[in-house]
Design a protein around this motif. Structure first.
Motif, PDB file in Angstrom:
ATOM      1  N   LYS A 233     -62.194 -49.478  -9.514  1.00  0.00           N
ATOM      2  CA  LYS A 233     -62.422 -48.423  -8.263  1.00  0.00           C
ATOM      3  C   LYS A 233     -63.478 -47.413  -9.148  1.00  0.00           C
ATOM      4  CE  LYS A 233     -59.982 -48.825  -3.715  1.00  0.00           C
ATOM      5  NZ  LYS A 233     -60.915 -48.611  -3.179  1.00  0.00           N
ATOM      6  N   VAL A 234     -64.452 -47.129  -8.606  1.00  0.00           N
ATOM      7  CA  VAL A 234     -65.140 -45.894  -9.306  1.00  0.00           C
ATOM      8  C   VAL A 234     -64.402 -44.784  -8.565  1.00  0.00           C
ATOM      9  CG1 VAL A 234     -67.548 -45.349  -8.683  1.00  0.00           C
ATOM     10  CG2 VAL A 234     -67.423 -46.817  -8.618  1.00  0.00           C
ATOM     11  N   VAL A 235     -64.277 -43.931  -9.456  1.00  0.00           N
ATOM     12  CA  VAL A 235     -63.563 -42.914  -9.467  1.00  0.00           C
ATOM     13  C   VAL A 235     -64.630 -41.733  -9.575  1.00  0.00           C
ATOM     14  CG1 VAL A 235     -61.363 -43.843  -9.642  1.00  0.00           C
ATOM     15  CG2 VAL A 235     -62.419 -42.378 -11.295  1.00  0.00           C
ATOM     16  N   GLU A 236     -65.208 -41.752  -9.930  1.00  0.00           N
ATOM     17  CA  GLU A 236     -66.899 -40.564 -10.193  1.00  0.00           C
ATOM     18  C   GLU A 236     -67.642 -41.046 -10.538  1.00  0.00           C
ATOM     19  OE1 GLU A 236     -66.616 -35.851 -11.789  1.00  0.00           O
ATOM     20  OE2 GLU A 236     -64.853 -37.628 -12.771  1.00  0.00           O
ATOM     21  N   GLU A 237     -69.026 -40.259  -9.848  1.00  0.00           N
ATOM     22  CA  GLU A 237     -70.524 -40.658 -10.342  1.00  0.00           C
ATOM     23  C   GLU A 237     -71.486 -39.544 -10.725  1.00  0.00           C
ATOM     24  OE1 GLU A 237     -73.406 -43.260  -8.171  1.00  0.00           O
ATOM     25  OE2 GLU A 237     -71.103 -43.763  -7.652  1.00  0.00           O
ATOM     26  N   THR A 238     -71.855 -39.150 -11.401  1.00  0.00           N
ATOM     27  CA  THR A 238     -72.963 -38.262 -11.489  1.00  0.00           C
ATOM     28  C   THR A 238     -73.499 -38.215 -12.744  1.00  0.00           C
ATOM     29  OG1 THR A 238     -73.326 -36.027 -11.668  1.00  0.00           O
ATOM     30  CG2 THR A 238     -71.170 -37.147 -12.821  1.00  0.00           C
ATOM     31  N   ASN A 239     -75.324 -37.757 -12.558  1.00  0.00           N
ATOM     32  CA  ASN A 239     -75.505 -37.861 -14.252  1.00  0.00           C
ATOM     33  C   ASN A 239     -75.026 -37.493 -15.910  1.00  0.00           C
ATOM     34  OD1 ASN A 239     -75.945 -34.860 -14.738  1.00  0.00           O
ATOM     35  ND2 ASN A 239     -76.362 -34.973 -13.094  1.00  0.00           N
ATOM     36  N   PRO A 304     -58.211 -41.173  -1.644  1.00  0.00           N
ATOM     37  CA  PRO A 304     -59.159 -40.333  -0.958  1.00  0.00           C
ATOM     38  C   PRO A 304     -60.307 -40.889  -0.756  1.00  0.00           C
ATOM     39  CG  PRO A 304     -58.318 -40.114  -3.289  1.00  0.00           C
ATOM     40  CD  PRO A 304     -57.608 -41.370  -2.243  1.00  0.00           C
ATOM     41  N   PRO A 305     -60.990 -40.683   0.382  1.00  0.00           N
ATOM     42  CA  PRO A 305     -62.452 -40.707   0.475  1.00  0.00           C
ATOM     43  C   PRO A 305     -63.668 -40.573  -1.143  1.00  0.00           C
ATOM     44  CG  PRO A 305     -62.401 -39.532   1.810  1.00  0.00           C
ATOM     45  CD  PRO A 305     -60.990 -39.769   0.933  1.00  0.00           C
ATOM     46  N   PHE A 306     -64.693 -41.790  -1.264  1.00  0.00           N
ATOM     47  CA  PHE A 306     -65.172 -41.475  -2.061  1.00  0.00           C
ATOM     48  C   PHE A 306     -66.516 -40.293  -1.394  1.00  0.00           C
ATOM     49  CE2 PHE A 306     -69.220 -42.720  -5.199  1.00  0.00           C
ATOM     50  CZ  PHE A 306     -68.439 -42.146  -6.053  1.00  0.00           C
ATOM     51  N   LYS A 307     -67.282 -39.772  -1.793  1.00  0.00           N
ATOM     52  CA  LYS A 307     -67.930 -38.628  -1.403  1.00  0.00           C
ATOM     53  C   LYS A 307     -68.722 -38.074  -2.231  1.00  0.00           C
ATOM     54  CE  LYS A 307     -65.294 -37.517   3.179  1.00  0.00           C
ATOM     55  NZ  LYS A 307     -65.137 -36.825   4.394  1.00  0.00           N
ATOM     56  N   GLU A 308     -70.017 -37.557  -1.720  1.00  0.00           N
ATOM     57  CA  GLU A 308     -70.768 -36.931  -2.275  1.00  0.00           C
ATOM     58  C   GLU A 308     -70.737 -35.118  -2.078  1.00  0.00           C
ATOM     59  OE1 GLU A 308     -75.768 -35.695  -2.909  1.00  0.00           O
ATOM     60  OE2 GLU A 308     -75.470 -38.386  -2.590  1.00  0.00           O
ATOM     61  N   TYR A 309     -70.496 -34.705  -3.318  1.00  0.00           N
ATOM     62  CA  TYR A 309     -69.911 -33.638  -2.408  1.00  0.00           C
ATOM     63  C   TYR A 309     -70.904 -32.034  -3.394  1.00  0.00           C
ATOM     64  CZ  TYR A 309     -65.217 -35.091  -1.535  1.00  0.00           C
ATOM     65  OH  TYR A 309     -64.441 -35.744  -0.980  1.00  0.00           O
ATOM     66  N   GLU A 310     -72.013 -32.539  -3.580  1.00  0.00           N
ATOM     67  CA  GLU A 310     -73.421 -31.317  -4.849  1.00  0.00           C
ATOM     68  C   GLU A 310     -73.595 -31.847  -5.084  1.00  0.00           C
ATOM     69  OE1 GLU A 310     -70.880 -28.537  -7.828  1.00  0.00           O
ATOM     70  OE2 GLU A 310     -69.990 -28.279  -6.511  1.00  0.00           O
ATOM     71  N   ASP A 311     -74.784 -32.318  -5.391  1.00  0.00           N
ATOM     72  CA  ASP A 311     -76.074 -32.275  -6.279  1.00  0.00           C
ATOM     73  C   ASP A 311     -75.908 -33.712  -6.733  1.00  0.00           C
ATOM     74  OD1 ASP A 311     -77.033 -29.413  -5.795  1.00  0.00           O
ATOM     75  OD2 ASP A 311     -75.894 -28.893  -7.587  1.00  0.00           O
ATOM     76  N   GLY A 312     -75.744 -34.357  -5.774  1.00  0.00           N
ATOM     77  CA  GLY A 312     -75.518 -36.026  -5.989  1.00  0.00           C
ATOM     78  C   GLY A 312     -74.086 -36.523  -7.041  1.00  0.00           C
ATOM     79  N   LYS A 314     -70.587 -37.481  -7.305  1.00  0.00           N
ATOM     80  CA  LYS A 314     -69.497 -37.839  -6.368  1.00  0.00           C
ATOM     81  C   LYS A 314     -68.000 -38.783  -6.969  1.00  0.00           C
ATOM     82  CE  LYS A 314     -73.302 -40.805  -4.225  1.00  0.00           C
ATOM     83  NZ  LYS A 314     -74.003 -42.338  -3.965  1.00  0.00           N
ATOM     84  N   THR A 315     -67.119 -38.178  -5.985  1.00  0.00           N
ATOM     85  CA  THR A 315     -66.027 -38.772  -6.693  1.00  0.00           C
ATOM     86  C   THR A 315     -65.309 -38.565  -5.128  1.00  0.00           C
ATOM     87  OG1 THR A 315     -64.232 -37.770  -8.115  1.00  0.00           O
ATOM     88  CG2 THR A 315     -64.659 -36.274  -6.260  1.00  0.00           C
ATOM     89  N   ALA A 316     -63.445 -39.502  -5.578  1.00  0.00           N
ATOM     90  CA  ALA A 316     -63.076 -39.920  -4.352  1.00  0.00           C
ATOM     91  C   ALA A 316     -61.712 -39.095  -4.930  1.00  0.00           C
ATOM     92  CB  ALA A 316     -61.844 -41.902  -4.422  1.00  0.00           C
ATOM     93  N   CYS A 317     -61.401 -37.919  -4.830  1.00  0.00           N
ATOM     94  CA  CYS A 317     -60.138 -37.250  -4.764  1.00  0.00           C
ATOM     95  C   CYS A 317     -59.669 -36.086  -3.602  1.00  0.00           C
ATOM     96  CB  CYS A 317     -60.418 -36.516  -6.767  1.00  0.00           C
ATOM     97  SG  CYS A 317     -58.908 -35.229  -6.857  1.00  0.00           S
ATOM     98  N   TRP A 318     -58.297 -36.504  -3.756  1.00  0.00           N
ATOM     99  CA  TRP A 318     -57.857 -35.450  -1.954  1.00  0.00           C
ATOM    100  C   TRP A 318     -58.586 -33.795  -1.934  1.00  0.00           C
ATOM    101  CZ3 TRP A 318     -58.057 -37.321   2.173  1.00  0.00           C
ATOM    102  CH2 TRP A 318     -57.655 -38.643   2.049  1.00  0.00           C
ATOM    103  N   LEU A 319     -58.546 -33.697  -3.683  1.00  0.00           N
ATOM    104  CA  LEU A 319     -58.777 -32.235  -4.127  1.00  0.00           C
ATOM    105  C   LEU A 319     -60.159 -30.851  -3.397  1.00  0.00           C
ATOM    106  CD1 LEU A 319     -57.719 -32.093  -8.379  1.00  0.00           C
ATOM    107  CD2 LEU A 319     -56.118 -31.142  -6.871  1.00  0.00           C
ATOM    108  N   TYR A 320     -60.908 -32.221  -3.688  1.00  0.00           N
ATOM    109  CA  TYR A 320     -61.452 -31.651  -3.277  1.00  0.00           C
ATOM    110  C   TYR A 320     -61.457 -32.195  -1.094  1.00  0.00           C
ATOM    111  CZ  TYR A 320     -62.844 -32.229  -8.086  1.00  0.00           C
ATOM    112  OH  TYR A 320     -62.559 -31.323  -9.118  1.00  0.00           O
ATOM    113  N   GLU A 321     -61.144 -32.748  -0.742  1.00  0.00           N
ATOM    114  CA  GLU A 321     -60.477 -31.963   1.038  1.00  0.00           C
ATOM    115  C   GLU A 321     -60.137 -31.659   1.177  1.00  0.00           C
ATOM    116  OE1 GLU A 321     -62.312 -35.239   2.955  1.00  0.00           O
ATOM    117  OE2 GLU A 321     -63.346 -35.398   1.283  1.00  0.00           O
ATOM    118  N   LYS A 322     -60.251 -30.491   2.626  1.00  0.00           N
ATOM    119  CA  LYS A 322     -60.300 -29.615   3.175  1.00  0.00           C
ATOM    120  C   LYS A 322     -58.347 -30.140   3.695  1.00  0.00           C
ATOM    121  CE  LYS A 322     -63.868 -27.149   4.680  1.00  0.00           C
ATOM    122  NZ  LYS A 322     -64.770 -26.260   5.379  1.00  0.00           N
ATOM    123  N   GLU A 323     -58.476 -31.758   4.345  1.00  0.00           N
ATOM    124  CA  GLU A 323     -57.553 -31.700   4.576  1.00  0.00           C
ATOM    125  C   GLU A 323     -56.572 -32.052   3.037  1.00  0.00           C
ATOM    126  OE1 GLU A 323     -59.789 -33.209   4.991  1.00  0.00           O
ATOM    127  OE2 GLU A 323     -59.816 -35.563   4.794  1.00  0.00           O
ATOM    128  N   GLY A 324     -56.463 -32.145   2.464  1.00  0.00           N
ATOM    129  CA  GLY A 324     -55.973 -32.410   0.980  1.00  0.00           C
ATOM    130  C   GLY A 324     -55.427 -31.056   0.400  1.00  0.00           C
TER     131      GLY A 324
END
Length: 327
Positions: A233-239, A304-312, A314-324
């Motif tokens: 799985k892709v767990v993180e992507e960014t510049n 965890p869902p794979f989401k864009e959090y800031e400035d493109g 993206k990561t899949a980690c519960w640390l960055y989810e409010k419910e997580g």
């Protein structure tokens, strides 16, 4: 903004064994834009090479592409005919494999192997193909190109063979060059030369590169954009700058922490604890949970869902989810 050249959309590729289906690539999505170097990073067995082979439609049994889409200039390669793929491979899509000695034909001269894709894909005479092959040998920085044209692979060094692989891949001026750990078997000096050569050629030919590696030094040197994979799985992507400055996923942080730093002496380099999970027994929770220093209860229950959090980024980690964020 550069146009999208390749789009992976929810790609799934599995290998069917006696022990069950091994999900080598499990719902992978990312984009390669025109003129961009995208580095795909991760440990051995994380699905980097299988992702590239899926793009080239070179996954062989017991492997099978189970679903998803791979769009090249808007066309889905997974629904393309074998004839269409043969027309694209070695022409608009080229691949440099990890070990040149096993990729080059030992009984054919170097020149014949460079000429083959030229004669296959371009309306060109043998005389012009030979001239072009000698030009390509010279282009990749090998002296005495006429003599090398007549040589066999075993007569060349590892670095020269890798340059020949690059020459073959560049023959038809592809739009996308896939380089699967192209410097792994080379010493550090030759490795630097090959990477510098690839950077020069991307500017000369205005192509995109999908560079597969586990070496973060290569990533820092080459990448515009980075895709980090773990257990299919892709767990993180960014510049690339954001990745080194502000890594988000615990796995990425572990990789960066494990890299030696010049002028910093330590008794023992950091290693990520534990082992990569068995790909045939992954379950529905976070695959990195057993090795993660920040693991929470929810990490062992749901992926965890794979989401864009800031400035493109993206990561899949519960640390960055409010419910997580709950303990």
């Amino acid at each position: 903004m550069a146009k999208n050249l390749v789009e992976f959309r929810h790609l799934r590729t599995s290998f069917h064994t006696e022990g069950g289906a091994v999900k080598a690539v499990n719902d992978v999505s990312f984009t390669i834009r025109e003129g961009e170097i995208v580095c795909v990073v991760g440990e051995s067995g994380c699905g980097k090479s299988v992702t590239a082979l899926s793009l080239m439609r070179l996954v062989s049994l017991p492997g099978k592409i189970e679903g998803g889409e791979i769009l090249f200039e808007g066309k889905d390669l997974l629904s393309a005919s074998d004839r269409e793929m043969r027309r694209l491979r070695g022409n608009q899509l080229s691949m440099i494999f990890q070990e040149p000695m096993s990729s080059l034909n030992p009984v054919l001269r170097i020149g014949e192997q460079i000429m083959e894709p030229l004669l296959e894909h371009q309306a060109i005479s043998k005389k012009d193909a030979k001239k072009r092959a000698i030009e390509l040998i010279s282009l990749v920085g090998i002296p005495r190109p006429e003599a090398i044209f007549e040589s066999y692979p075993h007569e060349l060094s590892g670095g020269m063979r890798q340059r020949i692989m690059i020459a073959i891949a560049l023959g038809c001026e592809p739009k996308l060059l896939i380089a699967d750990e192209p410097t792994t078997a080379l010493d550090v000096t030759i490795q630097a030369q090959i990477l510098e050569l690839m950077k020069e050629l991307i500017e000369k030919f205005s192509m995109s590169i999908m560079l597969i590696t586990h070496d973060l030094g290569v990533v820092a040197e080459m990448a515009d954009y980075v895709v980090v994979m773990y257990a299919g799985k892709v767990v993180e992507e960014t510049n690339v700058l954001e990745l080194f400055k502000n890594p988000k996923h615990p796995y990425t942080k572990g990789l960066l922490k494990a890299k030696p730093i010049i002028n910093q002496r330590v008794e023992r380099l950091y290693t990520i604890p534990g082992q990569v999970p068995n790909p045939a027994e992954l379950g529905n929770h976070c695959y990195f949970a057993d090795r993660c220093e920040s693991c929470m209860d929810i990490c062992r229950k749901e992926y965890p869902p794979f989401k864009e959090y800031e400035d493109g980024h993206k990561t899949a980690c519960w640390l960055y989810e409010k419910e997580g964020m709950r303990p």
